[in-house]
Design a protein around this motif. Structure first.
Motif, PDB file in Angstrom:
ATOM      1  N   THR A  24       7.417   7.336  -2.517  1.00 62.00           N
ATOM      2  CA  THR A  24       7.656   6.739  -3.936  1.00 62.00           C
ATOM      3  C   THR A  24       7.240   7.574  -4.895  1.00 62.00           C
ATOM      4  OG1 THR A  24       5.125   6.188  -4.432  1.00 62.00           O
ATOM      5  CG2 THR A  24       6.475   4.659  -2.301  1.00 62.00           C
ATOM      6  N   GLY A  25       7.420   8.177  -5.040  1.00 63.15           N
ATOM      7  CA  GLY A  25       7.003   9.080  -6.902  1.00 63.15           C
ATOM      8  C   GLY A  25       5.712   7.770  -7.340  1.00 63.15           C
ATOM      9  N   THR A  26       4.952   8.075  -6.703  1.00 59.62           N
ATOM     10  CA  THR A  26       3.795   6.982  -7.370  1.00 59.62           C
ATOM     11  C   THR A  26       2.345   7.919  -7.279  1.00 59.62           C
ATOM     12  OG1 THR A  26       2.619   5.019  -8.645  1.00 59.62           O
ATOM     13  CG2 THR A  26       3.710   5.094  -5.703  1.00 59.62           C
ATOM     14  N   THR A  27       1.302   7.455  -7.745  1.00 59.27           N
ATOM     15  CA  THR A  27      -0.242   8.443  -7.693  1.00 59.27           C
ATOM     16  C   THR A  27      -0.851   7.007  -7.455  1.00 59.27           C
ATOM     17  OG1 THR A  27      -0.732   8.010 -10.161  1.00 59.27           O
ATOM     18  CG2 THR A  27       0.724  10.457  -8.955  1.00 59.27           C
ATOM     19  N   GLU A  28      -0.741   5.550  -7.465  1.00 56.85           N
ATOM     20  CA  GLU A  28      -0.941   4.373  -7.602  1.00 56.85           C
ATOM     21  C   GLU A  28      -1.244   4.248  -6.070  1.00 56.85           C
ATOM     22  OE1 GLU A  28      -2.682   2.871  -9.774  1.00 56.85           O
ATOM     23  OE2 GLU A  28      -1.398   3.069 -11.858  1.00 56.85           O
ATOM     24  N   PRO A  29      -2.543   3.697  -5.733  1.00 56.79           N
ATOM     25  CA  PRO A  29      -2.260   3.335  -4.027  1.00 56.79           C
ATOM     26  C   PRO A  29      -1.967   1.885  -3.447  1.00 56.79           C
ATOM     27  CG  PRO A  29      -4.361   2.521  -5.123  1.00 56.79           C
ATOM     28  CD  PRO A  29      -3.277   3.550  -6.911  1.00 56.79           C
ATOM     29  N   VAL A  30      -1.446   1.480  -5.174  1.00 60.47           N
ATOM     30  CA  VAL A  30      -0.780  -0.522  -4.476  1.00 60.47           C
ATOM     31  C   VAL A  30       0.586   0.241  -5.412  1.00 60.47           C
ATOM     32  CG1 VAL A  30      -0.394  -1.922  -4.575  1.00 60.47           C
ATOM     33  CG2 VAL A  30      -3.100  -1.233  -3.352  1.00 60.47           C
ATOM     34  N   ARG A  31       1.705  -0.244  -5.282  1.00 59.40           N
ATOM     35  CA  ARG A  31       3.015  -0.158  -6.091  1.00 59.40           C
ATOM     36  C   ARG A  31       3.177  -1.831  -5.717  1.00 59.40           C
ATOM     37  NH1 ARG A  31       6.092   1.359  -1.457  1.00 59.40           N
ATOM     38  NH2 ARG A  31       7.533  -0.116  -0.921  1.00 59.40           N
ATOM     39  N   ILE A  32       3.583  -2.468  -6.467  1.00 57.67           N
ATOM     40  CA  ILE A  32       3.655  -3.804  -7.214  1.00 57.67           C
ATOM     41  C   ILE A  32       5.513  -4.141  -7.250  1.00 57.67           C
ATOM     42  CG2 ILE A  32       4.195  -5.369  -8.797  1.00 57.67           C
ATOM     43  CD1 ILE A  32       1.641  -4.297 -10.125  1.00 57.67           C
ATOM     44  N   GLU A  33       5.796  -5.218  -6.085  1.00 65.30           N
ATOM     45  CA  GLU A  33       6.925  -5.069  -6.148  1.00 65.30           C
ATOM     46  C   GLU A  33       7.745  -6.153  -6.433  1.00 65.30           C
ATOM     47  OE1 GLU A  33       9.109  -4.462  -1.981  1.00 65.30           O
ATOM     48  OE2 GLU A  33       8.392  -2.463  -2.007  1.00 65.30           O
ATOM     49  N   ARG A  34       8.632  -7.730  -6.967  1.00 64.62           N
ATOM     50  CA  ARG A  34       9.122  -8.597  -7.567  1.00 64.62           C
ATOM     51  C   ARG A  34      10.049  -8.648  -6.355  1.00 64.62           C
ATOM     52  NH1 ARG A  34       6.717  -5.186 -11.262  1.00 64.62           N
ATOM     53  NH2 ARG A  34       5.257  -5.891 -12.799  1.00 64.62           N
ATOM     54  N   PRO A  35      10.202  -9.430  -5.874  1.00 64.92           N
ATOM     55  CA  PRO A  35      11.203  -9.689  -4.925  1.00 64.92           C
ATOM     56  C   PRO A  35      11.832 -10.710  -4.781  1.00 64.92           C
ATOM     57  CG  PRO A  35       9.302 -10.692  -4.269  1.00 64.92           C
ATOM     58  CD  PRO A  35       8.514 -10.241  -5.336  1.00 64.92           C
ATOM     59  N   PHE A  36      11.343 -11.455  -6.561  1.00 67.86           N
ATOM     60  CA  PHE A  36      12.824 -12.922  -6.232  1.00 67.86           C
ATOM     61  C   PHE A  36      13.887 -12.054  -8.039  1.00 67.86           C
ATOM     62  CE2 PHE A  36       9.013 -15.736  -6.150  1.00 67.86           C
ATOM     63  CZ  PHE A  36       9.480 -16.013  -5.062  1.00 67.86           C
ATOM     64  N   GLU A  37      13.273 -11.075  -8.380  1.00 67.29           N
ATOM     65  CA  GLU A  37      14.440 -10.045  -9.486  1.00 67.29           C
ATOM     66  C   GLU A  37      15.655 -10.390  -8.679  1.00 67.29           C
ATOM     67  OE1 GLU A  37      12.590  -6.866 -10.809  1.00 67.29           O
ATOM     68  OE2 GLU A  37      11.596  -7.461 -11.983  1.00 67.29           O
ATOM     69  N   PRO A  38      16.719 -10.220  -8.996  1.00 75.44           N
ATOM     70  CA  PRO A  38      18.711  -9.632  -8.788  1.00 75.44           C
ATOM     71  C   PRO A  38      18.610  -8.157  -8.922  1.00 75.44           C
ATOM     72  CG  PRO A  38      18.327 -10.487 -10.879  1.00 75.44           C
ATOM     73  CD  PRO A  38      16.974 -10.502 -10.834  1.00 75.44           C
ATOM     74  N   PRO A  86       0.792  -1.274  -0.311  1.00 74.74           N
ATOM     75  CA  PRO A  86      -0.039   0.020  -0.039  1.00 74.74           C
ATOM     76  C   PRO A  86       0.592   0.873   0.213  1.00 74.74           C
ATOM     77  CG  PRO A  86       0.014  -1.219   1.877  1.00 74.74           C
ATOM     78  CD  PRO A  86       0.647  -1.228   1.293  1.00 74.74           C
ATOM     79  N   ALA A  87      -0.001   1.849  -0.441  1.00 72.62           N
ATOM     80  CA  ALA A  87       1.234   3.546  -0.964  1.00 72.62           C
ATOM     81  C   ALA A  87       1.332   4.353   0.599  1.00 72.62           C
ATOM     82  CB  ALA A  87       0.715   4.549  -2.068  1.00 72.62           C
ATOM     83  N   SER A  88      -0.291   3.731   1.640  1.00 70.92           N
ATOM     84  CA  SER A  88       0.282   4.945   2.783  1.00 70.92           C
ATOM     85  C   SER A  88       0.060   3.614   3.466  1.00 70.92           C
ATOM     86  CB  SER A  88      -0.167   5.781   3.229  1.00 70.92           C
ATOM     87  OG  SER A  88      -2.040   5.448   2.082  1.00 70.92           O
ATOM     88  N   GLY A  89       0.159   3.790   5.232  1.00 68.03           N
ATOM     89  CA  GLY A  89      -0.669   3.184   6.033  1.00 68.03           C
ATOM     90  C   GLY A  89       0.183   2.315   6.391  1.00 68.03           C
ATOM     91  N   ALA A  90       0.210   0.678   6.862  1.00 67.96           N
ATOM     92  CA  ALA A  90       0.532   0.535   7.687  1.00 67.96           C
ATOM     93  C   ALA A  90       2.366   0.089   7.611  1.00 67.96           C
ATOM     94  CB  ALA A  90       0.540  -1.556   8.835  1.00 67.96           C
ATOM     95  N   GLU A  91       2.404   0.266   6.313  1.00 68.72           N
ATOM     96  CA  GLU A  91       4.188  -0.046   5.972  1.00 68.72           C
ATOM     97  C   GLU A  91       5.079   1.823   6.230  1.00 68.72           C
ATOM     98  OE1 GLU A  91       5.841  -2.351   4.348  1.00 68.72           O
ATOM     99  OE2 GLU A  91       3.209  -3.778   5.066  1.00 68.72           O
ATOM    100  N   GLY A  92       4.042   2.527   5.992  1.00 67.09           N
ATOM    101  CA  GLY A  92       4.874   4.034   6.566  1.00 67.09           C
ATOM    102  C   GLY A  92       5.503   4.690   5.391  1.00 67.09           C
ATOM    103  N   VAL A  93       4.692   3.927   4.288  1.00 66.07           N
ATOM    104  CA  VAL A  93       5.659   4.388   2.249  1.00 66.07           C
ATOM    105  C   VAL A  93       4.601   5.585   2.150  1.00 66.07           C
ATOM    106  CG1 VAL A  93       6.222   3.628   0.501  1.00 66.07           C
ATOM    107  CG2 VAL A  93       6.557   2.205   2.356  1.00 66.07           C
ATOM    108  N   ASP A  94       4.442   6.644   1.856  1.00 68.62           N
ATOM    109  CA  ASP A  94       3.581   7.091   1.346  1.00 68.62           C
ATOM    110  C   ASP A  94       4.013   7.868  -0.071  1.00 68.62           C
ATOM    111  OD1 ASP A  94       6.076   9.620   1.257  1.00 68.62           O
ATOM    112  OD2 ASP A  94       5.175  10.167   3.390  1.00 68.62           O
ATOM    113  N   ASP A  95       2.911   8.545  -0.891  1.00 69.05           N
ATOM    114  CA  ASP A  95       2.736   8.579  -2.188  1.00 69.05           C
ATOM    115  C   ASP A  95       3.898   9.684  -2.667  1.00 69.05           C
ATOM    116  OD1 ASP A  95       0.936   7.109  -2.435  1.00 69.05           O
ATOM    117  OD2 ASP A  95      -0.431   9.493  -3.003  1.00 69.05           O
ATOM    118  N   THR A  96       4.758  10.501  -1.682  1.00 68.62           N
ATOM    119  CA  THR A  96       6.015  11.719  -2.310  1.00 68.62           C
ATOM    120  C   THR A  96       7.450  10.804  -1.742  1.00 68.62           C
ATOM    121  OG1 THR A  96       6.043  11.829   0.347  1.00 68.62           O
ATOM    122  CG2 THR A  96       4.626  14.155  -1.236  1.00 68.62           C
TER     123      THR A  96
END
Length: 712
Positions: free
Chosen positions: A225-239, A213-223
């Motif tokens: 991440t530079g994103t306007t999406e409410p959720v960002r997608i991460e790919r944990p297996f990428e090198p 989530p772009a804000s909330g429990a993770e403490g990550v806000d839009d400023t």
């Protein structure tokens, strides 16, 4: 960073703080709980097992994370498919063999509560069938997240219509996937981990994404991440980005520096050689205090360091911890990353833990007896691999062992940029999953490389970023054996008189890797290298897995010595022109002939060195030779089966190159149709063209390698 390495290896505690050395970064697996981690995907015939005697088979188990020595852990079944009578073993670190295909829910009762784990068991599979591959993605809509996959089977350029896709949410996360493959955005109030598996005749290695989530429990806000999406997608297996396409250089640590003063400091003094070559990653074979230090004879493998006596102390003959940290700093000053060779499958039999384990009079005997695996304890016969004396296998089924080894990983991950895992197949998959989560959560740029022989695709997808490409390496060896020119001693007959050197091990039995693996593809001639690359897809390697391409390493004989100069140049060129990350073993580029001999600092083969410099320069500069550039087969004709032609194409720029390799003596003629420029990008010289036969546009003379720009 200066850290004390005053560690008491008998008690497992530091003299300064009364506990295991603490890493500054505060490493923690997952959320810090004992939850055993992501869902597990197995077959009913393999299960999740870790018995003695599996010398070449990957091990696995069910284990609590962040384990506490002496704590109580209990596993049991909550739900299972109809007809199943399978139960986990009655151990804190358990084994489990599903007997009916389907979904099982297991419970782990731990000091911090009860944790649930999903185990999906698939029917027994025919391993001769190609394995699917799956890549998971998602699109963020107005109010829902829509999951999507790309699933393929080797030999098909499209998604296989016969494949089914199964989605799973991590048991630790509070979200559900709807029948339509979507998740309401309002339900993503905390990080959600989603897994996908493609299922056909076989099941794929899972892929995963994390919804944050772009804000909330993770403490990550839009400023942030530079994103306007409410959720960002991460790919944990990428090198990490820096890993892709990075030329790697392996040194045999005690043989690489100046031999009159072999220390960390004199290794640092030689880094200009690596910088001039264009090396991005330095892999150091073990440099900890070990049984096989300086003075170990070659009939015992030389000073290899793979039998550790103290995991928290560098070999004092190489220097101090401060000296090692200065070496790392010197590498970083040259933009060279440092990879630590982690040996946690076994210790030396002179390690204080093992000495306590076998000595009933030792005050810590009862504690350490259960730190090792035994064939027969009363005879003091430890479980080992391949009958190798002196390196008893640790018991990763003991939570205390796992807790200790996690502290080892934490300690070194503070200083180095990555880990190369020795005998990775001998450590349970669950432990590597925990280590991956632990180190990459603290540092997303941290790198993990595995040694599995033969390479195991299960090591990808959340365990390791890169694998040794043993299939290509063994294929190169088969080609070399078929075309190389050696005399009866195994040396290149053209240069045999110049090959005697201190530490040469040509008279030894076969090198280690040759004793127990032959993974080369079943194909004749130089075209076999293309089959070796295709084998990655047939095995079902994770799409994000990178591959370490090598001609030789510390466990193999020197290719130059075995098969001759012409074959070595072509094999080296293959590793720099095929998809993957090329690796040089110290001295490969300078004409060293003994597997673990001192670096030939005063006797470089300058022509060979210039050849490898050109290869590295070309690899680094041309987008069509990058790892993600397509490998394309070409129609060609050659006057020897020791030659091969293929193309590489960069989808971003549209640039293409044609690569011609010849492993045999002298010059081969290779005929191709493709329109090309006639300047060899590797040498910078015009190619030598003869008269082509009917149906071919070019007849090109190839010594070892020619790389030509394609004309659109």
């Amino acid at each position: 960073m200066n850290r004390s390495n005053e560690f008491d290896p008998t008690s497992g505690r530091t003299a300064t703080d009364g506990g295991t050395p603490e890493a500054d970064r505060g490493f923690e697996s997952g959320d810090g709980s004992h939850h055993p981690g992501p869902p597990r995907f197995v077959t009913v015939d393999d299960g999740i097992v870790n018995p003695n005697g599996r010398e070449m088979e990957t091990r696995d188990d069910l284990a609590p994370r962040n384990p506490e020595a002496g704590a109580a852990y209990d596993w049991r079944i909550l739900e299972s498919p109809a007809g199943s009578t399978a139960e986990p073993t009655d151990d804190p670190v358990a084994e489990f063999e599903p007997d009916v295909p389907g979904v099982y829910t297991l419970a782990l009762e731990a000091p911090d509560g009860i944790h649930q784990l999903t185990v999906r068991a698939f029917p027994a599979e025919d391993e001769s069938d190609p394995r699917p591959r799956v890549s998971l993605d998602a699109a963020i809509g107005d109010d829902r997240i829509e999951l999507s996959v790309t699933a393929t089977v080797a030999g098909s350029d499209r998604a296989d219509d016969d494949l089914e896709i199964e989605y799973y949410v991590d048991d630790r996360d509070d979200a559900e996937i709807g029948p339509d493959g979507t998740i309401p955005i309002e339900n993503v109030t905390d990080r959600v981990r989603v897994y996908a598996v493609a299922v056909g005749d076989r099941h794929s290695v899972p892929d995963a994404i994390e919804l944050v989530p772009a804000s909330g429990a993770e403490g990550v806000d839009d400023t942030d991440t530079g994103t306007t999406e409410p959720v960002r997608i991460e790919r944990p297996f990428e090198p990490p980005d820096w890993v892709t396409d990075a030329p790697v250089y392996e040194i045999f640590t005690r043989r690489f520096p100046d031999q009159d003063e072999p220390t960390f400091e004199s290794i640092a003094d030689r880094l200009d050689h690596l910088e001039t070559l264009g090396i991005d990653v330095l892999w150091l074979t073990p440099f900890l205090e070990a049984e096989s230090g300086f003075g170990t004879p070659m009939d015992h493998g030389g000073p290899h360091g793979y039998n550790t006596r103290d995991y928290f102390a560098v070999d004092p003959d190489l220097g101090t911890m401060a000296d090692f940290e200065a070496l790392v700093d010197a590498c970083h000053d040259r933009d060279i990353r440092v990879v630590f060779d982690l040996v946690i499958n076994h210790t030396a039999d002179t390690h204080p833990f093992y000495e306590a384990a076998v000595d009933e009079s030792h005050p810590d005997h009862e504690r350490y007896r259960d730190w090792y695996r035994w064939e027969e304890f009363e005879a003091r016969d430890p479980d080992t691999y391949f009958g190798w004396d002196g390196i008893p296998n640790l018991d990763h089924g003991n939570p205390a062992v796992r807790a200790y080894l996690l502290s080892v990983v934490d300690f070194w991950a503070e200083t180095v940029d990555g880990i190369r895992a020795d005998v990775a197949w001998g450590v349970p998959l669950s432990f590597w999953t925990e280590i991956h989560d632990r180190v990459t959560s603290a540092d997303s740029e941290f790198f993990l490389l595995d040694e599995t022989l033969p390479s195991d695709v299960e090591m990808g997808g959340g365990r390791f970023h890169m694998h040794h490409d043993d299939v290509l390496r063994d294929t190169l060896e088969s080609i070399g054996a078929s075309v190389g020119t050696t005399d009866e001693t195994g040396r290149d007959s053209a240069n045999a008189d110049d090959r005697e050197s201190e530490g040469s091990d040509d008279s030894e039995a076969d090198a280690v890797a040759d004793e127990f693996t032959d993974s080369g593809v079943d194909a004749d001639g130089a075209t076999a290298i293309l089959e070796a690359i295709a084998e990655r897809d047939r095995r079902g390697a994770h799409p994000d897995s990178e591959w370490l391409l090598y001609v030789e390493n510390h466990d193999t004989d020197r290719y130059l010595t075995q098969y001759g100069r012409d074959a070595q140049r072509a094999a080296g060129a293959a590793t720099f022109t095929l998809p993957g990350s090329p690796m040089l073993y110290y001295g490969q580029e300078t004409g060293a002939t003994g597997r673990r001999e001192p670096m030939n600092w005063d006797a470089f083969d300058d022509d060979l060195l210039a050849f490898y410099r050109r290869l590295i320069d070309l690899r680094r500069s041309h987008p069509a030779l990058a790892s993600d550039a397509r490998l394309e087969r070409l129609e060609f004709e050659a006057d020897t089966d020791a030659a091969v032609a293929f193309a590489r194409a960069d989808p971003a720029s549209g640039r293409q190159v044609v690569v011609l390799l010849h492993f045999g003596e002298g010059t081969a003629t290779v005929e191709i149709d493709d329109p090309i420029e006639t300047t060899d990008l590797c040498s910078g010289d015009p190619v030598s063209e003869g008269d082509s036969t009917e149906g071919w546009n070019h007849a090109i003379a190839v010594d070892s390698v020619v790389v030509l720009e394609s004309v659109a």
